[in-house]
Design a protein around this motif. Structure first.
Motif, PDB file in Angstrom:
ATOM      1  N   LYS A 292       0.807  -1.224   0.000  1.00  0.00           N
ATOM      2  CA  LYS A 292       0.000   0.000   0.000  1.00  0.00           C
ATOM      3  C   LYS A 292       0.837   1.270   0.000  1.00  0.00           C
ATOM      4  O   LYS A 292       0.335   2.342  -0.316  1.00  0.00           O
ATOM      5  N   LYS A 293       2.082   1.183   0.350  1.00  0.00           N
ATOM      6  CA  LYS A 293       2.933   2.369   0.408  1.00  0.00           C
ATOM      7  C   LYS A 293       3.833   2.508  -0.812  1.00  0.00           C
ATOM      8  O   LYS A 293       4.665   3.397  -0.878  1.00  0.00           O
ATOM      9  N   GLY A 294       3.656   1.645  -1.786  1.00  0.00           N
ATOM     10  CA  GLY A 294       4.541   1.665  -2.941  1.00  0.00           C
ATOM     11  C   GLY A 294       4.125   2.659  -3.998  1.00  0.00           C
ATOM     12  O   GLY A 294       3.018   3.200  -3.989  1.00  0.00           O
ATOM     13  N   ASP A 295       5.027   2.903  -4.931  1.00  0.00           N
ATOM     14  CA  ASP A 295       4.787   3.759  -6.092  1.00  0.00           C
ATOM     15  C   ASP A 295       4.753   2.849  -7.309  1.00  0.00           C
ATOM     16  O   ASP A 295       5.738   2.196  -7.647  1.00  0.00           O
ATOM     17  N   VAL A 296       3.605   2.804  -7.976  1.00  0.00           N
ATOM     18  CA  VAL A 296       3.432   1.844  -9.054  1.00  0.00           C
ATOM     19  C   VAL A 296       4.365   2.127 -10.231  1.00  0.00           C
ATOM     20  O   VAL A 296       4.812   1.196 -10.916  1.00  0.00           O
ATOM     21  N   LEU A 297       4.725   3.398 -10.474  1.00  0.00           N
ATOM     22  CA  LEU A 297       5.644   3.706 -11.563  1.00  0.00           C
ATOM     23  C   LEU A 297       7.046   3.185 -11.260  1.00  0.00           C
ATOM     24  O   LEU A 297       7.703   2.593 -12.124  1.00  0.00           O
ATOM     25  N   ALA A 298       7.481   3.412 -10.025  1.00  0.00           N
ATOM     26  CA  ALA A 298       8.796   2.898  -9.631  1.00  0.00           C
ATOM     27  C   ALA A 298       8.794   1.371  -9.631  1.00  0.00           C
ATOM     28  O   ALA A 298       9.778   0.735 -10.050  1.00  0.00           O
ATOM     29  N   LEU A 299       7.677   0.776  -9.198  1.00  0.00           N
ATOM     30  CA  LEU A 299       7.587  -0.684  -9.190  1.00  0.00           C
ATOM     31  C   LEU A 299       7.657  -1.230 -10.607  1.00  0.00           C
ATOM     32  O   LEU A 299       8.346  -2.235 -10.867  1.00  0.00           O
ATOM     33  N   GLY A 300       6.967  -0.581 -11.541  1.00  0.00           N
ATOM     34  CA  GLY A 300       6.981  -1.042 -12.930  1.00  0.00           C
ATOM     35  C   GLY A 300       8.379  -1.055 -13.513  1.00  0.00           C
ATOM     36  O   GLY A 300       8.781  -2.014 -14.188  1.00  0.00           O
ATOM     37  N   LYS A 301       9.139   0.011 -13.257  1.00  0.00           N
ATOM     38  CA  LYS A 301      10.513   0.072 -13.770  1.00  0.00           C
ATOM     39  C   LYS A 301      11.395  -1.010 -13.138  1.00  0.00           C
ATOM     40  O   LYS A 301      12.192  -1.658 -13.814  1.00  0.00           O
ATOM     41  N   ALA A 302      11.239  -1.205 -11.819  1.00  0.00           N
ATOM     42  CA  ALA A 302      12.060  -2.202 -11.126  1.00  0.00           C
ATOM     43  C   ALA A 302      11.717  -3.616 -11.611  1.00  0.00           C
ATOM     44  O   ALA A 302      12.616  -4.451 -11.803  1.00  0.00           O
ATOM     45  N   LEU A 303      10.425  -3.888 -11.835  1.00  0.00           N
ATOM     46  CA  LEU A 303      10.028  -5.212 -12.324  1.00  0.00           C
ATOM     47  C   LEU A 303      10.525  -5.453 -13.741  1.00  0.00           C
ATOM     48  O   LEU A 303      10.953  -6.560 -14.082  1.00  0.00           O
ATOM     49  N   ASP A 304      10.468  -4.419 -14.586  1.00  0.00           N
ATOM     50  CA  ASP A 304      10.972  -4.563 -15.959  1.00  0.00           C
ATOM     51  C   ASP A 304      12.450  -4.936 -15.960  1.00  0.00           C
ATOM     52  O   ASP A 304      12.893  -5.809 -16.724  1.00  0.00           O
ATOM     53  N   ALA A 305      13.204  -4.262 -15.093  1.00  0.00           N
ATOM     54  CA  ALA A 305      14.641  -4.541 -15.028  1.00  0.00           C
ATOM     55  C   ALA A 305      14.905  -5.974 -14.548  1.00  0.00           C
ATOM     56  O   ALA A 305      15.757  -6.684 -15.100  1.00  0.00           O
ATOM     57  N   THR A 306      14.152  -6.388 -13.514  1.00  0.00           N
ATOM     58  CA  THR A 306      14.353  -7.738 -12.985  1.00  0.00           C
ATOM     59  C   THR A 306      13.903  -8.787 -13.985  1.00  0.00           C
ATOM     60  O   THR A 306      14.553  -9.836 -14.157  1.00  0.00           O
ATOM     61  N   LEU A 307      12.789  -8.518 -14.673  1.00  0.00           N
ATOM     62  CA  LEU A 307      12.262  -9.503 -15.616  1.00  0.00           C
ATOM     63  C   LEU A 307      13.197  -9.702 -16.803  1.00  0.00           C
ATOM     64  O   LEU A 307      13.310 -10.813 -17.336  1.00  0.00           O
ATOM     65  N   LYS A 308      13.879  -8.654 -17.228  1.00  0.00           N
ATOM     66  CA  LYS A 308      14.847  -8.805 -18.315  1.00  0.00           C
ATOM     67  C   LYS A 308      15.930  -9.816 -17.921  1.00  0.00           C
ATOM     68  O   LYS A 308      16.349 -10.652 -18.721  1.00  0.00           O
ATOM     69  N   ARG A 309      16.373  -9.718 -16.685  1.00  0.00           N
ATOM     70  CA  ARG A 309      17.391 -10.657 -16.202  1.00  0.00           C
ATOM     71  C   ARG A 309      16.819 -12.073 -16.113  1.00  0.00           C
ATOM     72  O   ARG A 309      17.486 -13.049 -16.472  1.00  0.00           O
ATOM     73  N   VAL A 310      15.561 -12.168 -15.657  1.00  0.00           N
ATOM     74  CA  VAL A 310      14.921 -13.480 -15.539  1.00  0.00           C
ATOM     75  C   VAL A 310      14.746 -14.112 -16.923  1.00  0.00           C
ATOM     76  O   VAL A 310      15.018 -15.302 -17.124  1.00  0.00           O
ATOM     77  N   GLU A 311      14.292 -13.307 -17.902  1.00  0.00           N
ATOM     78  CA  GLU A 311      14.057 -13.830 -19.256  1.00  0.00           C
ATOM     79  C   GLU A 311      15.344 -14.357 -19.881  1.00  0.00           C
ATOM     80  O   GLU A 311      15.321 -15.335 -20.648  1.00  0.00           O
ATOM     81  N   SER A 312      16.449 -13.695 -19.574  1.00  0.00           N
ATOM     82  CA  SER A 312      17.722 -14.142 -20.161  1.00  0.00           C
ATOM     83  C   SER A 312      18.122 -15.523 -19.647  1.00  0.00           C
ATOM     84  O   SER A 312      18.925 -16.213 -20.269  1.00  0.00           O
TER      85      SER A 312
END
Length: 1020
Positions: A292-312
């Motif tokens: 509830k205290k998160g920022d969805v824009l910051a979360l989206g960027k962080a997830l994109d970065a992590t997912l790129k590593r996961v996809e590789s």
């Protein structure tokens, strides 16, 4: 303290004031980047579901033996609004709904009370009931949903990869949970042939009992020696499917291997219960929920970065696609609001520069960002996020927060033109109007008070309007008395001296003076004309179409496919794949996700989440834009009408505001289900006659066929056949019995004993099914039972323990649900008048919700009146003048009604907020004008001259502030959510401002019985 001048203090301490100014600006910039950003404000979902399973029972038996027992206990709950439930064969669902005014803290306690009360009667539930299970997490929304697919990968291998990705994504900051969606549970099936069992002299129940004795994880004790304790472990657990097939089973003194009479295979739950597909492919979804205290824009960027590593690191062939991306939606939504905000800011600054000149306009232009910075800092401290409501409130406040600064700088500029020095001119506004401005500001805030105090879902959803507007207006007053004099002192130089009289002797002001004088002379006609205009405005408001909350501007289309009650999962899946073929060929469709056996997970806070139903398939279709959305909806509706005759289909846009399933609902309830059914059919017939009601249906659906086996008790006793044994044999054949668990790493896989597919899917073989007898032999089922096909209710709904049927409908495009319901209600009157005692027909959905929301607002109007009168008395210190200002409050209704009708904007919850807020804005101008008249009277002017000259002098600031507010509303008038409110304020403020200038002087003269003595109007 009486003579204390805050503006003078700020100028005498200019170093500190400048430091404070810089601090506020830096604080605002810091707050802007730290504020949480989301699409919608959080609000509490006032709904809990209690689910209980009762295998083997009909819908009626579930209702009588289970649902009614639960409801009777739950009726003891405090703060309960109503209970709604349905009973299906083998399943009971009770929806617990607290009162609208229940606070979020009380809701959490109520859910505890539900668990406690159900726990008190758990022992009294019928034998065989499973549960109850509780779900109170309806508000959990997935910020992002990913679809994992892999050609050549089965569910088990794909799930392992998704689980690994889930572990990586859980490490991302602000991820609260990550759930797998559409996973198919693995099973090991032992599928027997009845012929082989018969040849071997075995029966299915005996073999099942023998299998259940194998592979049990049970303690075998411990050997206690002098040197230590030795726990005893027994081997025999299955570690491969072949072990199950080769398992030796001893029945009736004989030993067989499972493979001798059955086939063993590893597979997935069959039939499936819930499946997710994306763009025509079977997938496993991964939903990410933010804390509830998160920022969805910051979360989206962080997830994109992590997912790129996961996809590789994923194996070749596995693809990851985004199904829902709230970060992108919020970024676009906030971007639109920012554009709207800067358009409104430009309009306000344009008014400032054109009316006040370059330098004075520059002071206002510099004050605005300071006030906004202070507001953003206050929002950060108060925990108010940036979202649809708070950003709209900022734009709404923008037209109001410049009022005080414009009044202050306009007064300073005038005094400089009259020859005053900068210090006296800069501090004059505080002495003359600071407290009337403060009173006016507080009155304006009081106009929004009902929004902040409304105890309803709609009020909770929109309460940021009150919080943000109130905060910004308070900051604007402090800005006007501290920063505006400071900036004015720095920016404005000494102007050419001019006579105070000559300033108001221009041809325009002479005409204005003459007009105000004429209104004072003909006060009776002016008052009567205004009252008539007000009556016309009220009548016009009744003609404005009604609306609860507007539709969302998101590009998604939601499609529901409801097959007849009792349809199999396979039928539902086949219909879903046909719809997928339609969507795959649509050029406007970007992507589509289908959920078979239930509804979509919550990817948008305000959707209505459908529960698990084998006869439901729901699609979420992403289109390019709103135009594409409308084209896709039209084509889907055409396809549903032409190619899906067996399906009740809906294609819908997303709604804004508290979730609502159907926009038009009429509830019928009473004691006898048959009578309720008859009345509901009459109501449905009336609803169908309305040309604007579309897809009229009810929630009891169709009756479903079932096979009733009547046991011949005499034969059964003679043969040693019991009801329990017969039921177990049938269940072993058709549904399957869990006879053990296969343990593999951290997985527990059920081992299911059932008949082969041919036996399970052919009802024609049922009479010849072998039933074990007491002597160890078998007889055909037809020898002990009589077969009968009967029809029973597929689902039975109740409301507060009364059988209840909801007649529901969508509305035609271009129509609003409350209007359609209002058209239907008169036609239902004959049915209501003829209702037997104890039977009722109620209007629900949009019309009911709109009234509940409006009532939660209107209930606080008396408090607004009291607060407003108190503020007026504090300022005016005169009861007569207080009531004079007070009666001007409703004048906004006139222009608001005409504007809403002219622009075809609906009147609903949002427009109501605008009309209530108008009252505060109007009284603000009135109190400043009345205070000016009183000051002129104290300075020695006669009352008539004071009325006219005060109006002439206050005309410019009144018109400037009104123009700023009205122009700031223009960009907001195109917003899907705030448009009705903006249009109401624009129209209401336009007319009310003119009435303030011409009607209020006439009313003042009549109120205080000012004489009509002639005088020369040309002189000052």
């Amino acid at each position: 303290m009486k003579d204390f001048n805050l503006s003078q203090w700020a100028l005498e301490h200019r170093a500190f004031t400048g430091f404070l100014l810089a601090l506020v600006m830096l604080g605002g910039i810091f707050a802007y980047f730290r504020l949480e950003q989301r699409e919608d404000p959080e609000f509490t979902f006032r709904l809990m579901v209690v689910k209980t399973l009762y295998p083997g029972a009909t819908a009626r038996e579930v209702e009588q033996q289970l649902t009614d027992r639960l409801e009777k206990k739950l009726q003891e709950l405090p703060d309960l609004d109503y209970l709604r439930s349905y009973s299906k064969p083998g399943e009971s669902l009770v929806f617990v709904v607290p009162r609208e005014e229940t606070s979020p803290e009380e809701v959490a306690d109520l859910w505890y009370q539900v668990r406690k009360k159900i726990g008190d009667i758990r022992a009294t539930l019928p034998q065989g009931a499973i549960g109850p299970f509780f779900n109170d997490e309806f508000g959990d929304t997935y910020s992002l949903i990913y679809a994992f697919s892999g050609e050549g990968f089965d569910y088990a291998r794909l799930k392992a990869q998704v689980e690994a990705a889930r572990q990586q994504l859980l490490r991302v900051k602000d991820v609260e949970k990550a759930d797998l969606i559409g996973v198919q549970d693995e099973k090991i099936y032992i599928e027997f042939s009845d012929k082989k069992l018969a040849q071997l002299g075995l029966d299915a129940a005996s073999v099942a009992a023998a299998l259940q004795g194998q592979n049990i994880m049970a303690p075998a004790g411990t050997v206690y020696t002098a040197k230590g304790d030795l726990p005893i472990r027994i081997s025999g657990s299955f570690d491969a499917v072949d072990n199950v097939a080769n398992l030796a089973v001893r029945v009736d003194g004989r030993t067989f291997r499972v493979v001798d009479f059955a086939e063993v295979r590893r597979g997935y739950v069959d039939p499936p219960e819930f499946r997710m597909r994306f763009n025509g492919k079977d997938v496993i979804g991964l939903g990410i929920a933010m804390n509830k205290k998160g920022d969805v824009l910051a979360l989206g960027k962080a997830l994109d970065a992590t997912l790129k590593r996961v996809e590789s690191e994923l194996p070749v062939g596995i693809e990851v696609e985004k199904v829902a991306d709230q970060a992108r939606v919020v970024e676009r939504s906030i971007g639109e609001f920012k554009r709207t905000f800067f358009e409104a800011l430009a309009a306000v600054l344009l008014v400032s520069f054109l009316s006040l000149g370059l330098r004075a306009g520059a002071v206002v232009a510099l004050t605005v960002p300071l006030v906004l910075a202070a507001t953003l800092l206050g929002m950060l401290l108060a925990g108010i996020a940036l979202h649809r409501i708070s950003l709209g409130a900022l734009i709404l406040a923008l037209g109001l927060l410049v009022d005080d600064a414009m009044i202050a700088i306009e007064m300073m500029a005038r005094k400089l033109e009259e020859g005053w020095d900068r210090m006296r001119a800069a501090t004059f506004a505080y002495r003359a109007t600071a407290f009337p401005m403060l009173t006016g500001t507080l009155i304006t805030i009081a106009g929004f008070l009902p929004v902040g105090l409304a105890r309803s879902q709609a009020g909770e959803y929109t309460q940021a309007i009150f919080q943000v507007v109130g905060l910004s207006l308070l900051m604007s007053w402090f800005g006007a008395v501290i920063f505006t004099p400071y900036l004015g002192f720095m920016v404005l130089g000494r102007q050419a001296a001019a006579s105070g009289h000559k300033l108001y002797d221009s041809p325009f002001y002479c005409r204005l003076r003459h007009g105000v004088s004429a209104c004072v002379e003909h006060r009776g006609k002016v008052i009567v004309a205004t009252i008539a205009l007000f009556g016309l405005g009220i009548a016009t408001l009744r003609e404005v179409p009604e609306q609860f909350f507007p539709l969302s501007n998101r590009p998604e289309v939601v499609i529901d496919l409801w097959l007849p009650e009792g349809s199999s999962f396979a039928q539902t899946e086949a219909a879903a794949k046909r719809m997928e073929a339609v969507l795959a060929n649509d050029p406007d469709v970007v992507s589509y996700a289908s959920y078979i056996g239930g509804g979509s997970p919550r990817f948008f806070l305000l959707i209505v989440q459908q529960l698990a139903n084998a006869n439901l398939a729901e699609f979420v279709v992403m289109t390019g834009d709103n135009g594409a959305r409308e084209r896709v909806m039209r084509r889907v509706r055409e396809a549903l009408a032409a190619d899906f005759p067996e399906v009740r289909g809906r294609a819908m846009r997303l709604n804004v505001g508290p979730p609502m399933d159907y926009p038009v609902v009429f509830r019928v309830f009473g004691e006898d289900p048959a009578v309720v059914r008859h009345i509901a059919d009459q109501v449905a017939a009336v609803v169908r006659t309305n040309p604007h009601a579309v897809d009229v249906n009810d929630d009891w659906h169709e009756r479903i066929p079932s096979l009733r086996l009547t046991l011949d008790q005499d034969k059964a006793r003679a043969l040693g056949v019991s009801t329990a044994g017969l039921a177990q044999a049938l269940r072993a054949y058709y549904t399957g019995l869990t006879v053990g668990q296969f343990r593999e790493d951290d997985k527990l896989i059920d081992i299911v004993w059932r008949a082969q597919t041919r036996l399970r899917t052919d009802a024609g073989d049922l009479p010849s099914l072998s039933v074990p007898t007491g002597n160890g032999k078998s007889v055909p089922l037809s020898q002990v039972v009589r077969f009968e096909t009967v029809f029973e209710d597929g689902v039975r709904w109740r409301r507060n323990r009364f059988p209840a049927i909801s007649v529901r409908a969508d509305v035609a495009d271009g129509m609003l649900a409350p209007d359609v319901a209002a058209q239907i209600e008169p036609a239902l009157k004959p049915i209501k008048d003829a209702l037997p005692p104890g039977y009722f027909v109620e209007t629900g959905a949009a019309k009911e919700d709109a009234w509940i929301a409006q009532k939660s607002i209107l209930i606080w109007i008396p408090l607004v009146l009291v607060v407003t009168l108190l503020l007026l008395m504090l300022q005016l210190q005169n009861l007569s003048r207080t009531f004079l200002v007070f009666v001007t409050a409703p004048l906004g209704v006139i222009g608001a009604a005409f504007a809403l009708l002219l622009f075809r904007a609906p009147f609903g919850f949002v427009a109501l907020l605008g009309i209530i807020a108008l009252a505060g804005m109007i009284m603000r101008n009135s109190v400043i004008l009345v205070d000016q008249i009183e000051q002129d009277e104290k300075a020695g002017s006669d009352t008539r001259s004071a009325i006219i000259e005060s109006t002439v002098r206050r005309f410019r600031p009144i018109m400037l502030t009104a123009a700023a507010a009205i122009l700031a509303m223009i960009p907001l008038s195109t917003n899907d959510f705030f448009a009705p409110q903006a249009i109401a304020i624009m129209g209401g403020l336009t007319v009310a401002t003119l009435l303030t200038v011409f009607f209020l002087p006439a009313l003042y003269a009549a109120w205080f019985r000012v004489g009509r003595r002639p005088r020369r109007e040309g002189a000052a």
